[in-house]
Design an enzyme around this catalytic site. Structure first.
Site, PDB file in Angstrom:
ATOM      1  N   ASN A  23       0.893  -1.318   0.206  1.00 60.09           N
ATOM      2  CA  ASN A  23      -0.179   0.041   0.028  1.00 60.09           C
ATOM      3  C   ASN A  23       0.956   1.212   0.065  1.00 60.09           C
ATOM      4  O   ASN A  23       1.641   1.430   0.983  1.00 60.09           O
ATOM      5  CB  ASN A  23      -0.799  -0.044   1.308  1.00 60.09           C
ATOM      6  N   ASP A  31      -5.616  -8.662   1.335  1.00 60.78           N
ATOM      7  CA  ASP A  31      -5.885  -7.334   1.990  1.00 60.78           C
ATOM      8  C   ASP A  31      -4.367  -6.759   2.096  1.00 60.78           C
ATOM      9  O   ASP A  31      -3.671  -6.974   2.824  1.00 60.78           O
ATOM     10  CB  ASP A  31      -6.231  -7.669   3.389  1.00 60.78           C
ATOM     11  N   HIS A  46     -11.533   1.550   3.646  1.00 60.40           N
ATOM     12  CA  HIS A  46     -10.527   0.775   3.362  1.00 60.40           C
ATOM     13  C   HIS A  46     -11.142  -0.580   2.586  1.00 60.40           C
ATOM     14  O   HIS A  46     -12.502  -0.916   2.679  1.00 60.40           O
ATOM     15  CB  HIS A  46     -10.014  -0.142   4.599  1.00 60.40           C
ATOM     16  N   CYS A 103      -5.493   1.076  -1.328  1.00 63.24           N
ATOM     17  CA  CYS A 103      -5.907  -0.288  -1.206  1.00 63.24           C
ATOM     18  C   CYS A 103      -7.213  -0.419  -2.256  1.00 63.24           C
ATOM     19  O   CYS A 103      -7.156  -1.562  -2.714  1.00 63.24           O
ATOM     20  CB  CYS A 103      -6.666  -0.349   0.129  1.00 63.24           C
TER      21      CYS A 103
END
Length: 1117
Positions: free
Chosen positions: A203, A472, A455, A208
């Site tokens: 990131n 993630d 997010h 994201c």
């Protein structure tokens, strides 16, 4: 949604993000949109885990506006056996926002090494409209160094304290915290590749949303193969080629063992660091990236891949009921936007998508030769694509509140989606019924958070097997199907009771994590889409290039791994001091990063190292003498002592450990060499305990320059007066020249340079080895006056001098001029210099604006008159220092202007075909009526008694008509456009059935094969009478706008509701369309004037600053 600072620069491309807790001094921009950590509840093996402890805590703060403490704490509450509290900064933590954090209440008493992990949200409750409460969530591992975590800019203070907003009611503020405590996992030791076979993406700050989309596209192998087959060459640079950057990214995702950086790709997009810290919409990025790739694939072997994978077609139709007439139009789509609000699941959304609308009564359809007819209108699908992308409309614009809201309602989606259900009710008659439209869920992109930020992450099953994976950012974990489906439906969840005997209330909280985009793959196409992709699909030059880079990276890794076996020795010489002092540096003696470095194995004897020095510098070993550098308590760095014979007999590693207690890998030395008249090395003189090594700098006060002139050994018992002849000789002065001596003591945080008494000994002057002595000609004997007459004043000047680049606020990208100023210059000093530079007599008419180092733009608010003490305050933005200031020349002095409210009002001259922007200045307590009265003196009216009104417009729509008694102090013309106009006579005598409607210009634009209405030009109001036809209304509009017949004939007229046009015929009764009451505001129902490829006849530049809106995604290359 953690706070973030700009990532530090690393020596490798894999830049890391940095998360920071609250501090009393804000250390950088903290865009709150991003949560870079992952939820720790996932386990690799998918074993069932018990529900983590959770709780909702409500904090009611009375007399909120009277709080006079910087920090305000809630009472302590317990979750998961841990004590927590909310920490609030009511007036902001050095920002113009409310700041809030979750704090470990007993952190000061916990044992060494404690830590705990929590997922939590903080909210300021809207006590009038609960749906508009502001809520932000994040997760964090709390520990000794970071015992609180949260949001420095939580919400703007002006919104919080605005009584009309609903956040403060009766001076009471209600804050909620929802805390879920998770078991700690060893996050850093987790190996995604080892546990799952896949790696994540790093990131960059707030990327994201991009990472989740890239992982989804990568795991469509047909798409990945097409990207690999896009033509690139070995000469292409990834920063300038989107295909090459994407190929490299996909290659690394396929073959790397660790997470992959995306910086190359974003650079190929033309993005800078600021773009990487701006969170965008994943749907928007998907469309922009698809369009860009589609364009890049044209003329190549993979042309048409985007269409083959993602393109479907639907048919818009209008079919008459009583006559044989049907109008159809075929359109293509790459994704479908499905309603969430009011729909239980995907099937309900498709039902709504194809819902038939009846056109009857006043809303009949004009069917060419058949005239007005009852009809039905709708959409049916001709074909669906192999990869079906469904964008769920989780965000909507609330017209009542004039803000975006997130729809967190429960919305279900199946593992298998049958779009042939109910006899193919979604399909058009032209659809190929032999194609089975049965789809399998491939990806679920999730948005966690609220409308103000959040997010993104993705659940993907790459091979359509039973195993799901959560991607993630850097972390990839195995997940079960419940996490993918049930937990991403949204809706509400009931919190378990923590004290059943005490409180029997059941708390429900909204689940802010929910599906945002779904990707389905058609069963009949899955073997084609989920194909095999191996190295033979990758261009040879790319394989060779990436393998070579991998080898280089491996060399660096080995170098770092073996770094403990080596010592870096930096050797400074007199030549370095001569080269640097007065040019690169002014304080201390040398910049060690610019001297010769040696990379030596630690076990190498120092005497062997001296032989290496002899080879490099041409100085025989017997003529070398080395001194150790030492950092003093005042932060200066000086040669401290000679190496002893015993030390020189040791190894390099032993010497470094002995000499450097701070365990740096570097050994810094000064090489003392003596030269004869022929400049060749000669034997070194013996040094006794009485001898002191001093370094001398000369200040030439006539030229305002300094230089290094050499070094001397002096006796500690000697006096400075004894060496004056030698110093004059070193400087090239006459032997009897009168000179003054000063000792350079320190320069941080401030300069300390003291006069050296020539009549007492060096010992009495506290002079020691490595000290720096400045000298200059005596100012008293120099006839001319100097700006800096002595060494201390010159050093203070050097320490504080600052070259400032001044730019006109009207041309913020270009330097107008540069001035050399001092950081301690006052506000008045700075504006006086600027005024002098541009030839302005009155410096008070100069207004300055600071530079935002992160956006590379002027800050929104200018510097107030004497609002800062000195120049250094103007140049600092959080922890960054700039060298740019913006200036503007006002027509009145700034102190006078600050007492006035300035409004930009656009007025359409009644007798001229133009719009003029007028600057209206009035005292802040003035009213709208005062504005209009002043405006009457500036404009040309159609008649002396004409009445004016003030309107508020935004994006070419009218949102408000201001009452004449409204105060102007709170009117915002920074984001909204103010328009004034004459009130037409016909509006003053409205009949009981007359309507005042909004009329806007618009064009239709197609983006990603979907039609969008774009408003432009000047909006206006118009009276329509009962029974009046469109033909009659058009006559009045043409007269009002003074449009020539040939242009006016090209316009189409439509009734628009919520952005959807229904085209009108000349015989249609216009007033009948404006009877509906089920809309949010008058501006969402309007009469539209459609232009085809033309611009408005009278268009004025609307001041639509995007500061309050999400910046659109742009890919520049």
């Amino acid at each position: 949604m953690t706070m973030m600072t700009t990532p530090p620069l690393l020596d490798q491309e894999e830049e890391e993000e940095m998360l920071v807790p609250h501090s009393d001094v804000v250390e950088g921009p903290q865009p709150m949109e991003e949560v870079a950590q992952v939820e720790p509840t996932s386990t690799v093996e998918n074993q069932q885990v018990e529900e983590p402890p959770s709780m909702k805590f409500t904090w009611t703060i009375e007399s909120f506006s009277r709080l006079n403490t910087k920090k305000h704490y809630s009472e302590v509450f317990t979750v998961g056996g841990y004590k927590w509290r909310i920490l609030m900064f009511p007036k902001g933590n050095n920002v113009d926002n409310l700041s809030m954090y979750l704090d470990v209440a007993d952190s000061s008493t916990l044992p060494y090494g404690w830590s705990r992990y929590a997922h939590f949200s903080l909210a300021v409750v809207n006590q009038v409209h609960g749906n508009y409460s502001i809520r932000k969530d994040t997760q964090h591992q709390f520990n000794e160094r970071e015992s609180d975590w949260g949001f420095t800019p939580f919400m703007p203070l002006n919104e919080l304290y605005d009584p009309g907003r609903g956040y403060l009611v009766n001076d009471t503020c209600v804050v909620e915290a929802e805390v879920v405590v998770h078991k700690l996992l060893d996050y850093w030791s987790y190996d995604s590749k080892k546990e799952t076979g896949y790696v994540g993406l790093k990131n960059q700050g707030a990327t994201c949303y991009m990472n989740s989309l890239l992982q989804t596209l990568y795991h469509i192998p047909y798409f990945r193969k097409a990207v690999y087959h896009m033509p690139t060459t070995e000469n292409d640079m990834p920063s300038g080629s989107i295909p090459l950057a994407l190929q490299r990214l996909f290659y690394k995702l396929q073959y790397n063992d660790r997470s992959v950086a995306t910086k190359e790709l974003t650079k190929s997009f033309g993005w800078d660091t600021y773009d990487s810290f701006m969170q965008h919409d994943v749907q928007e990025l998907n469309r922009v990236l698809s369009e860009k790739l589609e364009d890049k694939m044209k003329g190549t072997v993979v042309e048409g891949t985007i269409q083959q994978l993602f393109e479907g077609h639907h048919m818009n139709y209008i079919e008459c009921i009583n006559v044989d007439y049907k109008s159809t139009r075929k359109e293509s789509f790459y994704d479908l936007q499905l309603d969430v609000k009011g729909c239980q699941d995907v099937y309900a959304s498709f039902d709504k998508y194809v819902e038939v609308e009846s056109l009857e009564g006043d809303n009949k359809y004009h069917a060419e030769e058949h005239g007005l007819q009852d009809a039905k209108k709708g959409v049916l699908f001709i074909d669906f694509p192999p990869v079906l992308q469904l964008q769920l409309k989780r965000f909507e614009y609330d017209f009542m509140r004039d803000t975006m809201v997130k729809i967190n309602d429960r919305y279900e989606f199946p593992l298998q989606l049958d779009l042939d259900r109910d006899n193919g009710k979604y399909l058009s008659p032209d659809a190929d019924r032999s194609v089975r439209n049965l789809y399998t869920l491939h990806s679920v992109l999730v948005h966690s958070g609220g409308v103000h930020g959040g997010h993104y992450y993705a659940f993907i099953r790459p091979t359509l097997s039973y195993q799901w994976f959560k991607f993630d950012d850097e972390r990839v974990t195995k997940e079960d199907v419940k996490r993918v489906l049930e937990e991403q439906y949204g809706g509400e969840e009931e919190l378990p009771q923590t004290n059943p005997g005490i409180n029997n209330n059941h708390f429900k909280f909204t689940k802010f994590s929910n599906a945002y985009m779904l990707v389905y793959i058609r069963e009949s196409d899955k073997d084609k889409v989920i194909c095999n992709v191996d190295e033979k699909d990758i261009a040879e030059h790319l394989r060779i290039r990436l393998k070579k880079e991998q080898q280089e990276k491996e060399k660096k890794r080995i170098y770092k791994a073996q770094a403990h076996l080596y010592t870096i020795i930096k050797v400074a010489r007199d030549e370095d001091l001569i080269d640097q002092i007065g040019k690169d540096i002014f304080f201390d003696l040398v910049d060690h990063d610019k001297v010769r470095s040696f990379h030596i194995q630690k076990q190498t004897p120092f005497n062997l190292f001296k032989e290496e020095v002899a080879k490099v510098f041409g100085i025989p070993v017997q003529f070398q003498r080395f001194w150790i550098w030492a950092k003093r308590q005042n932060h200066t760095y000086r040669p401290n002592r000679r190496l002893t014979l015993h030390e020189e007999a040791q190894s390099v590693g032993q010497l470094r450990e002995v000499s450097n207690k701070t365990h740096y890998a570097e050994l810094k030395l000064f090489l003392e060499v003596e030269t004869g008249l022929d400049l060749h090395p000669i034997p070194l003189p013996d040094k006794t305990k009485e001898d002191i090594l001093l370094f001398f700098k000369l200040y030439d006060l006539e030229k305002g320059k300094l230089r290094y002139v050499g070094r001397l050994f002096v006796k500690s018992s000697a006096k400075p007066v004894d060496i004056l002849p030698k110093l004059n000789q070193m400087a090239g002065f006459d032997p009897d020249e009168q000179i003054e001596l000063y000792e350079e003591i320190k320069f941080e945080p401030c300069v300390m340079c003291e006069y050296l008494d020539k009549r007492i000994s060096f010992r009495s002057n506290q002079i020691e080895d490595g000290d720096i002595i400045w000298f200059q000609k005596s100012p008293a004997l120099n006839g001319e006056e100097c700006q800096y007459p002595d060494v201390p004043s010159f050093l203070h000047y050097v320490h504080n001098r600052q070259i400032v680049h001044f730019r006109s606020l009207e041309r913020p990208k270009e330097d107008d001029f540069c001035l050399e100023l001092s950081r301690v210059h006052s506000y008045d000093d700075v504006v006086e210099r600027v005024a002098s530079q541009i030839g302005l007599d009155d410096p008070s008419k100069i207004r300055l604006t600071s530079h935002n180092c992160y956006s590379q733009q002027p800050k929104p608010q200018p510097i107030k008159y004497r609002g800062v003490e000195q120049l250094s305050d103007m140049l600092v933005y959080y922890n960054q220092t700039s060298d740019i200031l913006y200036y503007e020349v006002l027509d009145i002095p700034l102190p006078e202007l600050q007492g006035l409210k300035n409004l930009k009002v656009a007025f359409h001259q009644a007798t001229k075909d133009e719009v003029v922007i007028h600057n209206i200045r009035l005292p802040k307590q003035s009213t709208v009526e005062d504005v209009l009265n002043l405006l009457k003196t500036k404009v040309e009216l159609s008649h002396p008694n004409a009445e004016l009104r003030l309107l508020e417009a935004f994006y070419h729509k009218i949102y408000k008509i201001f009452p004449h008694n409204e105060k102007i102090e709170n009117i915002n013309d920074q984001y909204w456009t103010l328009c004034a106009e004459e009130i037409p006579e016909e509006e003053k005598n409205l009949g009981p059935n007359d309507r005042l409607i909004h009329v806007y210009h618009f064009t239709k634009e197609t983006a990603q094969n979907q039609m969008q209405v774009q408003n432009f030009g000047e909006p206006f109001l118009l009276v329509i009478h009962e029974g009046e036809t469109l033909a009659e209304v058009k006559v009045r509009i043409q007269k009002k706008l003074q449009v020539p017949d040939d242009e006016f004939s090209k316009w189409k007229f439509a009734f628009l509701s919520l952005g959807r046009p229904e085209y009108l015929q000349d015989s249609d009764i216009v007033s009948s369309r404006f009877q509906r009451r089920d809309v949010y505001g008058a501006w969402e129902q309007y009469l539209g004037l459609e232009h085809s490829g033309t611009s408005p006849k009278r268009a004025y530049a609307v001041n639509q600053n995007r500061h309050t809106f999400e910046k659109p995604v742009k890919i520049y290359n």
